[in-house]
Design an enzyme around this catalytic site. Structure first.
Site, short mmCIF file in Angstrom:
data_model
loop_
_atom_site.label_atom_id
_atom_site.label_comp_id
_atom_site.label_asym_id
_atom_site.label_seq_id
_atom_site.Cartn_x
_atom_site.Cartn_y
_atom_site.Cartn_z
N CYS A 1 0.83 -1.20 0.00
CA CYS A 1 0.00 0.00 0.00
C CYS A 1 0.87 1.26 0.00
CB CYS A 1 -0.93 0.00 1.21
SG CYS A 1 -2.02 1.45 1.29
N CYS B 1 -0.62 4.10 2.11
CA CYS B 1 -0.45 3.92 3.55
C CYS B 1 0.97 4.21 4.01
CB CYS B 1 -0.79 2.48 3.94
SG CYS B 1 -2.36 1.86 3.30
N ASP B 2 1.96 3.72 3.25
CA ASP B 2 3.34 3.71 3.74
C ASP B 2 4.31 4.57 2.97
OD1 ASP B 2 2.51 1.82 5.63
OD2 ASP B 2 2.86 0.16 4.25
#
Length: 310
Positions: free
Chosen positions: A133, A136-137
């Protein structure tokens, strides 16, 4: 007893809830252990949904869906479904807290999950340098070098997203041509800080207690390359989430393909009366949000017709 139980809260499940409740069903519950939205909420860029001209991230795109669906009476229970079974004309929905509920009909929209790439160190360093992701990261790698593994639309779109955050992005693909849309491929090739590494695979990810410190790449001609980078994002396909349909004896509730997808007709009906499947879970799914939403609507209309006949 529920008129309809919807298992899964992605685009297919939400669309099914909208059409079922707006179509007159009064007791409809969507079981989704997380916040509704589905896999698309991890996407950094959504630009191909008809009628939505603004490019936005997946979370922003899905935000209005829940509000719209709940307006017509759809209920959301943040519970995990373990198994769907059927006795006579009634479905039993077994939950992870060992409670259960009964339903006259079921639409399963459990979707899919990112597939593991299978290289050495992937499991060991997942969440510590290995991610699926970018939204997300990606921030954790600001002004650093990272790698992206994959050759489809998702891989290339996430590489483009990371290129705006990271110093450099190495895009690794096992072939010399991409499966992504030509327009996306062209954008990637024009991006100055994306370097293509083709005809290659990731052989190993290594690191220490702090996380990933590098990856080993093997080319098709057996030559190798070592990249000293702190992170890699993998986008190599999806595995369908069909576990809820597996019965205590190990068999599935309905007919499945060899790949584990639910076999449905054009109305999303399975071979079990009252059981429907929609979205990535079903056979020959296009894995596009617009198609999943259409599946959900079709399944809901099928449920209404089924209940009227019973």
């Amino acid at each position: 007893m529920l008129d309809l139980a919807i298992i899964g809260g992605g685009p297919a499940g939400l669309s099914a809830g909208l059409y079922a409740t707006r179509g007159g069903l009064k007791n409809v519950v969507m079981f989704e252990k997380a916040m509704p939205g589905g896999q698309i909420t991890s996407s950094s860029e959504m630009e191909n949904y008809p009628g939505v001209a603004q490019v936005m991230d997946g979370i922003s795109f899905m935000a209005p869906w829940s509000e719209q669906c709940m307006r017509f009476g759809l209920k959301h229970e943040m519970k995990e479904v373990v198994r769907v079974s059927k006795k006579d004309d009634v479905f039993e929905i077994l939950l992870s807290d060992n409670t259960s509920t009964l339903a006259k009909s079921v639409i399963v929209c459990t979707g899919s999950a990112p597939k593991k790439a299978g290289f050495k160190g992937e499991n060991e360093f997942f969440g510590r340098g290995v991610s699926t992701c970018a939204t997300c990261d990606g921030f954790f790698y600001k002004n650093k070098e990272v790698a992206v593994l994959g050759g489809g639309d998702t891989a290339l779109e996430e590489a483009l997203y990371l290129s705006k955050i990271c110093k450099k992005v190495y895009l690794i693909h096992r072939r010399d041509a991409f499966r992504a849309a030509p327009s996306t491929v062209e954008r990637v090739k024009k991006c100055e800080n994306i370097e293509l590494i083709l005809n290659a695979k990731v052989d190993e990810v290594y690191g220490d207690n702090s996380g990933v410190t590098g990856i080993k790449i093997e080319f098709n001609d057996k030559s190798t390359k070592d990249l000293a980078i702190p992170g890699i994002f993998t986008f190599v396909g999806l595995d369908v989430r069909n576990e809820v349909l597996k019965q205590e004896n190990g068999e599935f509730l309905c007919k499945m393909s060899e790949q584990g997808n639910v076999i449905v007709d054009l109305k999303m009906k399975t071979n079990v009366a009252g059981l429907f499947a929609a979205g990535d879970l079903r056979l020959d799914a296009s894995r596009q949000v617009v198609c999943a939403a259409a599946d959900g609507a079709t399944a809901a209309l099928g449920v209404i017709a089924y209940l009227e006949g019973h």
